[in-house]
Design a protein around this motif. Sequence first.
Motif, short mmCIF file in Angstrom:
data_model
loop_
_atom_site.label_atom_id
_atom_site.label_comp_id
_atom_site.label_asym_id
_atom_site.label_seq_id
_atom_site.Cartn_x
_atom_site.Cartn_y
_atom_site.Cartn_z
N ARG A 96 39.09 40.75 46.87
CA ARG A 96 38.92 40.98 45.42
C ARG A 96 40.22 40.81 44.65
O ARG A 96 40.26 40.19 43.59
CB ARG A 96 38.35 42.40 45.20
N THR A 233 34.92 42.23 38.96
CA THR A 233 34.44 43.17 39.98
C THR A 233 32.92 43.12 40.10
O THR A 233 32.36 43.16 41.20
CB THR A 233 34.88 44.60 39.63
N PHE A 236 32.08 40.07 41.98
CA PHE A 236 32.42 40.27 43.40
C PHE A 236 31.30 41.01 44.12
O PHE A 236 30.89 40.63 45.22
CB PHE A 236 33.74 41.04 43.51
N THR A 240 28.99 39.43 47.03
CA THR A 240 28.98 40.08 48.34
C THR A 240 27.55 40.29 48.83
O THR A 240 27.23 40.05 50.00
CB THR A 240 29.71 41.43 48.28
N ALA A 452 35.93 35.13 46.05
CA ALA A 452 34.79 36.04 46.04
C ALA A 452 34.50 36.63 44.67
O ALA A 452 33.40 37.09 44.42
CB ALA A 452 35.01 37.16 47.05
N PHE A 453 35.50 36.63 43.77
CA PHE A 453 35.27 37.18 42.43
C PHE A 453 34.91 36.10 41.42
O PHE A 453 34.86 36.36 40.21
CB PHE A 453 36.50 37.97 41.94
#
Length: 481
Positions: A96, A233, A236, A240, A452-453
């Motif tokens: 992150r 966030t 993310f 996920t 991933a973000f």
Amino acid sequence: MAPRFLRELVPRREKRAATGSVVVAVKSLTLLQWAQFWSGWLAWTCDAIDFFAVSLTVAPLATQFGKTQSQITTALTLTLLFRPVGAIIFGILSDRFGRKWPLIFNLLLCCVFELGTGFVNTFPQFLGVRALFGIAMGGIWGLSSSSALENLPVELRGIASGVLQEGYAVGYLIAAVINLTLVAKHGWRVLFWTGAGISFFAAVIRVLVPESAFFLRAKEQERARGANTSHKTKIFIKETKEMLKQHWLLCIYAVLLMTGFNFLSHGSQDMFPTYLQTTKGFSPHDASVATIISNWSYSGGAIAGSASQYIGRRLTIVIFVLLVGVFIPLWVLPSSFSALSAGAFCIQVGVQGAWGVIPIQLAEMSPPAFRATFPGVAYQLGNMVSSASAQIEATGAANLKTTIIKNGVPTLVADYATVQAIFIGVVAAFVVIVTIIGPENHGSHFENHKAAFEEGGGRDDAVADNVSQTSYRDVDEKGSA
């Protein structure tokens, strides 16, 4: 013609590295790339020093706390049990927020808990600190491997994987040397205090090395889009969930693979000094020297990592694990120092060689945007499942006796030799089978994937915006960039 399963283990011709491309890639490396790799290597080396500080001092710890050696190995089990917690926490922070600061904080925590271990006075205190230490240790592997490998050209990642993983053998070697030289004079606590100092040094080095280019690019692009921390966030978390939905079966496979690998390494290393002292009658000094000799096998990782670039990750692993099986008799049957040291060296060449492929195999296998979380959690869950390795061997040996001549008198002792031979033989067979049936994504350009973000980061086909990197293989084949 080779059997079909063997042919399938070898990567297709277009994915094999060419010698020329490797040379071009090495020459192209910048000082920053070298620094990022070696800072990751040093962090992983610290992990090994810190962990093996306990296994090298089982006997004096048992004397200090008035416990049996089997009870002392509970600390090893607790450390391994809590490592997945650290892998999850620090892996998520790294994927992150970046590789640099989560790893620095991780190393400083290791330093604090290692320092604290040297000051405990009771057995419950010792177990408590080692459990907390397991959380700190859990994050190191995923963060150090992703930091070290993602900044290198794809052609160098095989040999870099081997060198990186052998930081663990080097850490074991350093811990053994400290145990041999300082512990004999100043007691077991000095080994933990020295390990704390080395971890602090590694944190300072990482402070001086810039963030991974992969994250700098992704953060710059998100700033250009006007994305704030809260928005990133939320993305993310969403990505996920998408990754877990797509790759739950891969997650299970990775944990099974790492369970076998961790049983292989811990089963052949953690109780080795105790085995030599108890079953073979070696002095603590000779046991430490034999441990040092066995850990000169770290060259196996570099050799295997290099070979995997040409013949594939899985085939290389299978070859080196079979080497472990071949040398089990030399590892346990002799009684002389030279023969047992040679056997330990050969066993560890196989173990370290197979392990040398794991950082790049897991990185290429992983969902690309989760290269810190996925490998780190899989590795540490495997550690958790294998956490009872030392206790299994200690308990088995305590219930299986053999007779040795000690000071001219036949003496009944715990038979670690037979227990370890059976244990490692079964584990080696398991690792070979699991490796053969698993996937391989040899030559993956995961550095070109979204973070991933970023929106879409959880998908395997999500290529980063404005990627302008040219692979060294393209340069080699086309003759120009």
